[in-house]
Write a protein that holds these residues in place. Structure first.
Motif, PDB file in Angstrom:
ATOM      1  N   MET A  65      16.465 -20.050   8.158  1.00 20.82           N
ATOM      2  CA  MET A  65      15.080 -20.526   8.231  1.00 20.82           C
ATOM      3  C   MET A  65      14.946 -21.913   7.608  1.00 20.82           C
ATOM      4  O   MET A  65      15.781 -22.344   6.823  1.00 20.82           O
ATOM      5  N   GLN A  66      13.869 -22.581   7.986  1.00 17.74           N
ATOM      6  CA  GLN A  66      13.551 -23.920   7.505  1.00 17.74           C
ATOM      7  C   GLN A  66      12.317 -23.855   6.602  1.00 17.74           C
ATOM      8  O   GLN A  66      11.681 -22.814   6.490  1.00 17.74           O
ATOM      9  N   ALA A  67      11.956 -24.974   6.024  1.00 14.60           N
ATOM     10  CA  ALA A  67      10.814 -25.033   5.103  1.00 14.60           C
ATOM     11  C   ALA A  67       9.533 -24.511   5.747  1.00 14.60           C
ATOM     12  O   ALA A  67       8.761 -23.785   5.103  1.00 14.60           O
ATOM     13  N   ASP A 124       9.208 -22.225   7.970  1.00  8.52           N
ATOM     14  CA  ASP A 124       9.294 -20.762   8.002  1.00  8.52           C
ATOM     15  C   ASP A 124       9.004 -20.187   6.618  1.00  8.52           C
ATOM     16  O   ASP A 124       8.309 -19.177   6.492  1.00  8.52           O
ATOM     17  N   TYR A 125       9.543 -20.826   5.594  1.00  8.90           N
ATOM     18  CA  TYR A 125       9.288 -20.369   4.223  1.00  8.90           C
ATOM     19  C   TYR A 125       7.790 -20.395   3.937  1.00  8.90           C
ATOM     20  O   TYR A 125       7.235 -19.432   3.420  1.00  8.90           O
ATOM     21  N   LEU A 126       7.161 -21.509   4.280  1.00  7.12           N
ATOM     22  CA  LEU A 126       5.729 -21.649   3.998  1.00  7.12           C
ATOM     23  C   LEU A 126       4.906 -20.605   4.752  1.00  7.12           C
ATOM     24  O   LEU A 126       3.940 -20.058   4.205  1.00  7.12           O
ATOM     25  N   GLU A 127       5.299 -20.323   5.989  1.00  5.17           N
ATOM     26  CA  GLU A 127       4.601 -19.292   6.747  1.00  5.17           C
ATOM     27  C   GLU A 127       4.766 -17.930   6.069  1.00  5.17           C
ATOM     28  O   GLU A 127       3.811 -17.150   5.984  1.00  5.17           O
ATOM     29  N   ALA A 128       5.959 -17.642   5.587  1.00  7.71           N
ATOM     30  CA  ALA A 128       6.194 -16.377   4.885  1.00  7.71           C
ATOM     31  C   ALA A 128       5.399 -16.318   3.582  1.00  7.71           C
ATOM     32  O   ALA A 128       4.790 -15.298   3.260  1.00  7.71           O
ATOM     33  N   ILE A 170      14.179 -21.864  -4.638  1.00 12.15           N
ATOM     34  CA  ILE A 170      14.016 -20.695  -5.510  1.00 12.15           C
ATOM     35  C   ILE A 170      12.987 -19.734  -4.907  1.00 12.15           C
ATOM     36  O   ILE A 170      13.215 -18.516  -4.871  1.00 12.15           O
ATOM     37  N   ALA A 171      11.874 -20.270  -4.445  1.00  8.11           N
ATOM     38  CA  ALA A 171      10.832 -19.423  -3.848  1.00  8.11           C
ATOM     39  C   ALA A 171      11.372 -18.695  -2.612  1.00  8.11           C
ATOM     40  O   ALA A 171      11.082 -17.511  -2.400  1.00  8.11           O
ATOM     41  N   ALA A 172      12.170 -19.379  -1.803  1.00  3.85           N
ATOM     42  CA  ALA A 172      12.758 -18.754  -0.611  1.00  3.85           C
ATOM     43  C   ALA A 172      13.710 -17.624  -1.003  1.00  3.85           C
ATOM     44  O   ALA A 172      13.761 -16.578  -0.332  1.00  3.85           O
ATOM     45  N   ALA A 173      14.459 -17.815  -2.087  1.00  8.27           N
ATOM     46  CA  ALA A 173      15.354 -16.758  -2.573  1.00  8.27           C
ATOM     47  C   ALA A 173      14.550 -15.556  -3.077  1.00  8.27           C
ATOM     48  O   ALA A 173      14.944 -14.401  -2.877  1.00  8.27           O
TER      49      ALA A 173
END
Length: 169
Positions: free
Chosen positions: A54-56, A58-62, A149-152
């Motif tokens: 995933m990309q940034a 995708d992270y923000l959407e999650a 870190i947030a994505a992890a």
């Protein structure tokens, strides 16, 4: 639900299950396309592997699929579908003092102002005081380090939720 039952779901039903684990539509779409899964471990491995792609955006959407830590009112309103799961995950906040909750609220606001998204932490098993310490530390990070870190943390949350939703055979 047993894995065999999950594997028999149609794509819309499977999408609804995966949406409870992660709000990133691309991740959900890829997970639906990857079914059927031969084992729960294979599903967990696919979830982790796909999350790493995933990309940034995708992270923000999650991240947008999460309430702020300790925001009980938002849990009740916006996140009705996953309220029980979220309440369980954030159970450490229920015992927090008013002072800790006020500080969490202030740091949540400051964090979101700085990074543009809410503080993401795998809250399961953590007290409000522990989460407060984490946000105090993480707010000092540079944006590129913090989103990693947030994505992890999101990956940990997804793994826990998948584990709760899908039973091995």
């Amino acid at each position: 639900m047993k894995l065999s039952e999950f594997n028999r779901l149609d794509d819309d039903q499977a999408r609804a299950v995966f949406n409870q684990c992660c709000g990133a539509s691309r991740w959900v779409r890829l997970m639906v396309a990857a079914k059927p899964f031969p084992s729960k471990i294979a599903m967990q491995d696919a979830a982790a592997w796909l999350w790493k792609s995933m990309q940034a955006a995708d992270y923000l959407e999650a991240f947008d699929g999460h309430p702020k830590i300790g925001d009980a009112d938002l849990l009740k309103k916006k996140y009705r579908r996953t309220r029980a799961m979220l309440t369980r995950e954030q159970s450490g906040v229920a015992q927090a003092s008013d002072q800790v909750l006020r500080e969490l609220a202030q740091y949540n606001h400051d964090y979101e102002t700085k990074f543009g998204y809410i503080f993401i932490v795998c809250a399961t098993g953590k007290t409000a005081a522990e989460m407060l310490q984490l946000i105090k530390t993480r707010i000092s990070h540079q944006p590129d380090r913090e989103i990693t870190i947030a994505a992890a943390e999101q990956a940990k949350i997804m793994a826990l939720r998948l584990d709760q939703l899908i039973e091995a055979e």
